[in-house]
Design a protein around this motif. Sequence first.
Motif, mmCIF file in Angstrom:
data_model
loop_
_atom_site.group_PDB
_atom_site.id
_atom_site.type_symbol
_atom_site.label_atom_id
_atom_site.label_comp_id
_atom_site.label_asym_id
_atom_site.label_seq_id
_atom_site.Cartn_x
_atom_site.Cartn_y
_atom_site.Cartn_z
ATOM 1 N N LYS A 1 -0.877 4.306 -9.162
ATOM 2 C CA LYS A 1 -1.668 4.107 -7.952
ATOM 3 C C LYS A 1 -0.908 3.220 -6.964
ATOM 4 C CE LYS A 1 -6.107 4.581 -10.321
ATOM 5 N NZ LYS A 1 -7.386 3.922 -10.668
ATOM 6 N N LYS A 2 -1.284 3.294 -5.704
ATOM 7 C CA LYS A 2 -0.611 2.507 -4.673
ATOM 8 C C LYS A 2 -1.077 1.048 -4.689
ATOM 9 C CE LYS A 2 0.156 6.403 -1.532
ATOM 10 N NZ LYS A 2 -0.091 6.958 -0.180
ATOM 11 N N SER B 1 0.818 -1.216 0.000
ATOM 12 C CA SER B 1 0.000 0.000 0.000
ATOM 13 C C SER B 1 0.847 1.260 0.000
ATOM 14 C CB SER B 1 -0.943 -0.001 1.209
ATOM 15 O OG SER B 1 -0.204 0.130 2.414
ATOM 16 N N ARG B 2 2.123 1.110 0.304
ATOM 17 C CA ARG B 2 3.033 2.271 0.291
ATOM 18 C C ARG B 2 3.841 2.346 -1.005
ATOM 19 N NH1 ARG B 2 3.671 -0.082 5.414
ATOM 20 N NH2 ARG B 2 5.664 -1.025 4.804
ATOM 21 N N LYS B 3 3.660 1.368 -1.891
ATOM 22 C CA LYS B 3 4.408 1.327 -3.145
ATOM 23 C C LYS B 3 3.517 1.743 -4.312
ATOM 24 C CE LYS B 3 7.948 -0.393 -0.975
ATOM 25 N NZ LYS B 3 9.194 0.395 -0.776
ATOM 26 N N ILE B 4 4.033 2.618 -5.144
ATOM 27 C CA ILE B 4 3.266 3.151 -6.272
ATOM 28 C C ILE B 4 3.615 2.405 -7.557
ATOM 29 C CG2 ILE B 4 2.801 5.192 -7.676
ATOM 30 C CD1 ILE B 4 3.313 6.888 -5.217
ATOM 31 N N CYS B 5 2.602 1.975 -8.281
ATOM 32 C CA CYS B 5 2.785 1.285 -9.559
ATOM 33 C C CYS B 5 3.289 2.279 -10.603
ATOM 34 C CB CYS B 5 1.458 0.668 -9.996
ATOM 35 S SG CYS B 5 1.475 -0.076 -11.649
#
Length: 308
Positions: free
Chosen positions: A104-105, A95-99
């Motif tokens: 988006k997270k 949830s803290r990593k962005i695609c």
Amino acid sequence: MKTIKEKKKECQGLRKSARTRSVIQRKLSSGPVCRLCLQEPGDPEKLGEFLQKDSLSVHYFCLILSSKLPQRGQSNRGFHGFLPEDIKKEAARASRKICFVCKKKGAAIKCQKDQCTRNFHLPCGQERGCLSQFFGEYKSFCGKHCPTQDIQQGKVEEESCILCCEDLSQSSVENIQSPCCSQAIYHRKCIQKYAHTSAKHFFKCPQCNNREEFPQEMLRMGIHIPDRRWRLILCATCGSHGTHRDCSFLRSNSKKWECEECSSSASPTDYISENSSDIPSCSSTLHPQEHFCRDTSLEENPGPSWTS
């Protein structure tokens, strides 16, 4: 003529409208979504079986490809040995990593190339040419760092896919060249479908029947080859139709089955032919009996032991 201030307001309005549409689309999706990619079930050939237990749902491929998800349980616990509490922790990390594709997270997969910081959702990565390997450490790579083949553009323009006989894709990532029959080029999707229907013990080069070099190269190039043995249960009445236990949702102790033509109720009744294991074909893309175990001792080359 619009002033700069008016143009800025117009752009802000368009961005707000786009965000609103996105929120509305997410609200309309009332069904379950994968905890690790935030997407709906989708195509099982691309994302694997959609697994559900209690309030937790995950794609099989998202499960085994997530960068930091440990497999701490036995195969009969949780989801193929992945425990629910570990999956929730991995989802919290993601949830803290962005695609890097959709911005988006929730991106649980990271490119394994040294110094590369790209993270992505599995469905997003597949759309952008990312590649995942289903052996050893189950590594994933972004489109910039994924394994490649030297396929001459002239061949792509002149040849057609050996399996479907249609024109090859102009995008190199959508085509795969045979290592043993160098003139043979396939669509990636055609080879993937072939691998799912034949499985590990029957997967070989469609042209020369090579069982060593061909599967190894397909694994390196991101083809998922499930490890399972097919066994057909023949109709106890006519013997001319068959099914797989999982395709017809038969219990593990069921030994008889009747086809729809012989049984109006189509309920499992119980017989297994002694010679049924001689018939290896099935079109099902589900893999509930596949045994997964992440092996960190294997590196880039899957090696000849894959057929053992």
